[in-house]
Design an enzyme around this catalytic site. Sequence first.
Site, PDB file in Angstrom:
ATOM      1  N   CYS A   1     -12.919  -0.325  -1.761  1.00 35.25           N
ATOM      2  CA  CYS A   1     -11.787   0.155  -2.545  1.00 35.25           C
ATOM      3  C   CYS A   1     -11.584   1.640  -2.283  1.00 35.25           C
ATOM      4  O   CYS A   1     -12.559   2.397  -2.255  1.00 35.25           O
ATOM      5  CB  CYS A   1     -12.087  -0.081  -4.024  1.00 35.25           C
ATOM      6  SG  CYS A   1     -10.764   0.454  -5.119  1.00 35.25           S
ATOM      7  N   LEU A   2     -10.329   2.044  -2.100  1.00 41.16           N
ATOM      8  CA  LEU A   2     -10.044   3.463  -1.841  1.00 41.16           C
ATOM      9  C   LEU A   2     -10.467   4.343  -3.013  1.00 41.16           C
ATOM     10  O   LEU A   2     -10.708   5.533  -2.833  1.00 41.16           O
ATOM     11  CB  LEU A   2      -8.545   3.671  -1.564  1.00 41.16           C
ATOM     12  CG  LEU A   2      -7.962   2.921  -0.357  1.00 41.16           C
ATOM     13  CD1 LEU A   2      -6.498   3.282  -0.180  1.00 41.16           C
ATOM     14  CD2 LEU A   2      -8.747   3.226   0.900  1.00 41.16           C
TER      15      LEU A   2
ATOM     16  N   HIS B   1      -7.048  -3.922 -10.838  1.00 43.08           N
ATOM     17  CA  HIS B   1      -6.769  -2.486 -11.047  1.00 43.08           C
ATOM     18  C   HIS B   1      -5.771  -2.291 -12.191  1.00 43.08           C
ATOM     19  O   HIS B   1      -5.900  -1.349 -12.981  1.00 43.08           O
ATOM     20  CB  HIS B   1      -6.155  -1.847  -9.792  1.00 43.08           C
ATOM     21  CG  HIS B   1      -7.158  -1.376  -8.785  1.00 43.08           C
ATOM     22  ND1 HIS B   1      -8.093  -0.408  -9.066  1.00 43.08           N
ATOM     23  CD2 HIS B   1      -7.361  -1.726  -7.491  1.00 43.08           C
ATOM     24  CE1 HIS B   1      -8.834  -0.187  -7.978  1.00 43.08           C
ATOM     25  NE2 HIS B   1      -8.413  -0.979  -7.015  1.00 43.08           N
TER      26      HIS B   1
ATOM     27  N   GLN C   1      -4.193   3.821  -8.968  1.00 45.86           N
ATOM     28  CA  GLN C   1      -4.989   4.543  -7.974  1.00 45.86           C
ATOM     29  C   GLN C   1      -4.320   5.840  -7.543  1.00 45.86           C
ATOM     30  O   GLN C   1      -4.947   6.693  -6.923  1.00 45.86           O
ATOM     31  CB  GLN C   1      -5.213   3.667  -6.737  1.00 45.86           C
ATOM     32  CG  GLN C   1      -6.047   2.431  -7.016  1.00 45.86           C
ATOM     33  CD  GLN C   1      -6.300   1.652  -5.743  1.00 45.86           C
ATOM     34  OE1 GLN C   1      -5.503   0.818  -5.369  1.00 45.86           O
ATOM     35  NE2 GLN C   1      -7.392   1.933  -5.063  1.00 45.86           N
TER      36      GLN C   1
ATOM     37  N   GLY D   1      -4.275  -2.971   0.372  1.00 46.81           N
ATOM     38  CA  GLY D   1      -3.545  -3.080  -0.884  1.00 46.81           C
ATOM     39  C   GLY D   1      -3.718  -1.786  -1.652  1.00 46.81           C
ATOM     40  O   GLY D   1      -4.665  -1.024  -1.386  1.00 46.81           O
TER      41      GLY D   1
ATOM     42  N   HIS E   1      -7.807  -8.509  -6.474  1.00 44.69           N
ATOM     43  CA  HIS E   1      -8.393  -7.164  -6.521  1.00 44.69           C
ATOM     44  C   HIS E   1      -7.397  -6.152  -7.104  1.00 44.69           C
ATOM     45  O   HIS E   1      -7.752  -5.356  -7.989  1.00 44.69           O
ATOM     46  CB  HIS E   1      -8.823  -6.752  -5.098  1.00 44.69           C
ATOM     47  CG  HIS E   1      -9.394  -5.369  -4.968  1.00 44.69           C
ATOM     48  ND1 HIS E   1     -10.692  -5.123  -4.580  1.00 44.69           N
ATOM     49  CD2 HIS E   1      -8.835  -4.141  -5.175  1.00 44.69           C
ATOM     50  CE1 HIS E   1     -10.905  -3.805  -4.559  1.00 44.69           C
ATOM     51  NE2 HIS E   1      -9.794  -3.185  -4.903  1.00 44.69           N
ATOM     52  N   GLU E   2      -6.141  -6.199  -6.628  1.00 47.76           N
ATOM     53  CA  GLU E   2      -5.150  -5.202  -7.086  1.00 47.76           C
ATOM     54  C   GLU E   2      -4.739  -5.439  -8.545  1.00 47.76           C
ATOM     55  O   GLU E   2      -4.550  -4.478  -9.301  1.00 47.76           O
ATOM     56  CB  GLU E   2      -3.916  -5.197  -6.180  1.00 47.76           C
ATOM     57  CG  GLU E   2      -4.179  -4.838  -4.715  1.00 47.76           C
ATOM     58  CD  GLU E   2      -4.996  -3.578  -4.509  1.00 47.76           C
ATOM     59  OE1 GLU E   2      -4.897  -2.618  -5.306  1.00 47.76           O
ATOM     60  OE2 GLU E   2      -5.773  -3.541  -3.532  1.00 47.76           O
TER      61      GLU E   2
HETATM   62 ZN    ZN Z   1      -9.215  -1.159  -5.162  1.00 48.52          ZN
END
Ligand code: ZN
Length: 161
Positions: free
Chosen positions: A96-97, A142, A53, A48, A138-139
Amino acid sequence: MKLNVITEPNPILHQVAKPVDFVKTDKSALKKLIHNMIETMYAHDGVGFAAPQAGVPLQLCVFAKNYSFDGQKELVLINPKWEKLSIAKNTDTEGCLSVPNMYGEVKRYKKIKVRAQDINGQPLEFYTDTFLARIVQHEIDHLNGVLFTEKAKNLKKITRA
Ligand code: ZN
């Protein structure tokens, strides 16, 4: 085009993103951004990816097709909201990236209902009790400026040998 992934520490990751305004937004620029976000997600082996991000503070996130509800096509959620459909939560490991090499256990609701708009601004509503439920939570975190590290237990840094 692959986008640059913003990593911690960065204030953009802690801001609430702005809703996408379909009247004012240039459709082709939006489609291009979505296309690039999907490319970036796959390039980094993510499941995702949220616009903040990439340094873009908009309420927009994408999901890998293997985890989307039909398994055929990436899922795109614009201006998404979710609500719980179960009291039950489960715990699983997340990364997470934007927080490279960190992993931790996060409790999330098992079953949720999601309301959003699609790429054309049309309403989209579904419920999920698969792994997608976890990624969506999770997204959307963000989009609200929240990182999984704020919720995780047993955070560990795993570096490459
Ligand atoms: Zn993330």
